[in-house]
Enzyme design. Sequence first.
Site, PDB file in Angstrom:
ATOM      1  N   SER A  83      25.351 -61.190   4.733  1.00 15.66           N
ATOM      2  CA  SER A  83      26.480 -60.790   5.561  1.00 15.66           C
ATOM      3  C   SER A  83      27.680 -60.554   4.664  1.00 15.66           C
ATOM      4  O   SER A  83      28.000 -61.377   3.810  1.00 15.66           O
ATOM      5  CB  SER A  83      26.778 -61.904   6.569  1.00 15.66           C
ATOM      6  OG  SER A  83      28.123 -61.822   6.969  1.00 15.66           O
ATOM      7  N   LYS A  84      28.325 -59.394   4.883  1.00 15.80           N
ATOM      8  CA  LYS A  84      29.478 -59.084   4.044  1.00 15.80           C
ATOM      9  C   LYS A  84      30.556 -60.143   4.198  1.00 15.80           C
ATOM     10  O   LYS A  84      31.418 -60.301   3.348  1.00 15.80           O
ATOM     11  CB  LYS A  84      30.049 -57.709   4.426  1.00 15.80           C
ATOM     12  CG  LYS A  84      29.166 -56.565   3.984  1.00 15.80           C
ATOM     13  CD  LYS A  84      29.797 -55.224   4.216  1.00 15.80           C
ATOM     14  CE  LYS A  84      28.771 -54.126   3.923  1.00 15.80           C
ATOM     15  NZ  LYS A  84      29.179 -52.814   4.361  1.00 15.80           N
ATOM     16  N   ARG A  85      30.502 -60.856   5.304  1.00 11.47           N
ATOM     17  CA  ARG A  85      31.536 -61.867   5.557  1.00 11.47           C
ATOM     18  C   ARG A  85      31.257 -63.189   4.830  1.00 11.47           C
ATOM     19  O   ARG A  85      32.113 -64.046   4.759  1.00 11.47           O
ATOM     20  CB  ARG A  85      31.678 -62.107   7.065  1.00 11.47           C
ATOM     21  CG  ARG A  85      32.784 -61.244   7.657  1.00 11.47           C
ATOM     22  CD  ARG A  85      32.672 -61.098   9.140  1.00 11.47           C
ATOM     23  NE  ARG A  85      32.132 -59.768   9.457  1.00 11.47           N
ATOM     24  CZ  ARG A  85      31.107 -59.555  10.257  1.00 11.47           C
ATOM     25  NH1 ARG A  85      30.495 -60.545  10.835  1.00 11.47           N
ATOM     26  NH2 ARG A  85      30.686 -58.339  10.480  1.00 11.47           N
ATOM     27  N   ASP A  86      30.052 -63.331   4.312  1.00 12.90           N
ATOM     28  CA  ASP A  86      29.719 -64.575   3.616  1.00 12.90           C
ATOM     29  C   ASP A  86      30.362 -64.567   2.228  1.00 12.90           C
ATOM     30  O   ASP A  86      29.883 -63.922   1.302  1.00 12.90           O
ATOM     31  CB  ASP A  86      28.193 -64.701   3.502  1.00 12.90           C
ATOM     32  CG  ASP A  86      27.791 -66.022   2.863  1.00 12.90           C
ATOM     33  OD1 ASP A  86      28.683 -66.721   2.341  1.00 12.90           O
ATOM     34  OD2 ASP A  86      26.592 -66.342   2.893  1.00 12.90           O
TER      35      ASP A  86
END
Length: 483
Positions: free
Chosen positions: A257-260
């Site tokens: 996930s790009k948010r990780d």
Amino acid sequence: MTNTKIRVRYAPSPTGFLHIGGARSALFNYLYAKHYHGDFVLRIEDTDIERNVAGAEESQINDLIWLGIVPDESPYRPNPKYAPYRQTEKLAVYEKYANQLIAEGKAYKCYCSEEELALSREQQIAAGIAAPQYDGHCRHLTAEQIAAYEKEGRVPTIRLRMPDNQTIAFHDLVRNDVIFNTNDIGDWIIVKSNGIPTYNFAVVIDDHLMDITHVFRGEEHLSNTPRQIQLYRYFDWPQPEFAHMTLIINENGKKLSKRDLNILQFMSQYRDLGYLPQAIFNFILLLGWSPADNQEFFTTEEAITAFDGQRLSASPSTFDPQKMMWLNAHYIKQLSAEDYLDFIMPFIKQVEGIERYEKDQIAFLANLFKNEIKFGSEIKELAQPLLNFQATADSDELLMLEQEKSREVIAFFSDLIQKAPNLEPLTIKEIFKTIQKNLEVKGPALYMPIRLALTGRSHGVELVNIIKFLGLDETLKRLTVYR
Ligand code: GLU
């Protein structure tokens, strides 16, 4: 396909930096094109205007070029036959095709408001429909109904009229036969109420007009493909071959996930840390593709020769940062002396105190770590103790410096180096032999006091090299503290 020139594309939306998933799509498209002497096109899919980020386009293109994935055509290298390469610059083209579909009854204007659509979705969910779709309200509006909506001031979207109960099957280079039914899709929006086309619509027009023959993209687009194929059918255009590459997962088996923020996923992050483009290139190559033999290291040329579109993995690929680091260490070791210095200079220049040293001393220092570092910026941490004494050894280890014997070693060593003709490794080795004989010490009891006194650490590069780098004055200065 024999007479057709292979043309593939990487079509990022300029919403951020180049991500590992995007880099893989770009690489596989690029390799496929080069393997078959075709063209690799870079197209900017910027129709989701609110999500566009200033500078993202340039940074993505720069990162691709840095990786050696150089587009044959792009907004900056347009082929007049296919330009423009940014979707927002050709809205009139999409409008023309949307109007054609409306005229042929294959698309229609939809006047449903956001609220009405939301209500319809809720009702479907309440009725137990797991995947709600457009309820078809505006499918068959009369001229009067349309006039009434227009009078109300409603601005329509345009929807594609999906045929009832038809199979959409295609062969995918990764997943073999993939089958969808149009009933599971529903009529979808091809042009939004602001006149901007949606991704699924614009992508087909562009792929067709740009003579794209093959589409390698991420698995997340698989469910878009039947929508796109329906457009090829309506326009009576040949459809490209598809290859949907499997997910990239983390070590826990979850989709990256790009948010990780715990996992570095953007190419610029690795470049800033001191990763070599050839290492990342090699790493990404093996993320969802495997060679026929066990070859581990690939030059660009070797990758192009090997990559024929077969052997794409059908199971998810694990992003293993340790493996990437290992590959990077390998490629750092392979650098020529000159290339290594070019690569490492920006990092070593950041070490505090480096300004006190001459160019050749800095080069000597940098070379001490060539076989050790796994990424460029690591040298900051490793070279630091040589430039600035800083006790980071375990305090128990430092206690050694208080011992009588250690002090004798340090004092004797200090005397001998002042009388030595030079501080070359061979000379220093002789000095250690002399101390060993005279003070009857050996092993760590002999070397460790000097190392600890000079660097404040119990391990690191070879002691003789530390002394050579520090030079007489600095070595004596550091030893004086403990004699
Ligand atoms: N703009 C799309 C994306 O960034 C491209 C998908 C495609 O290759 O069709 O995901």
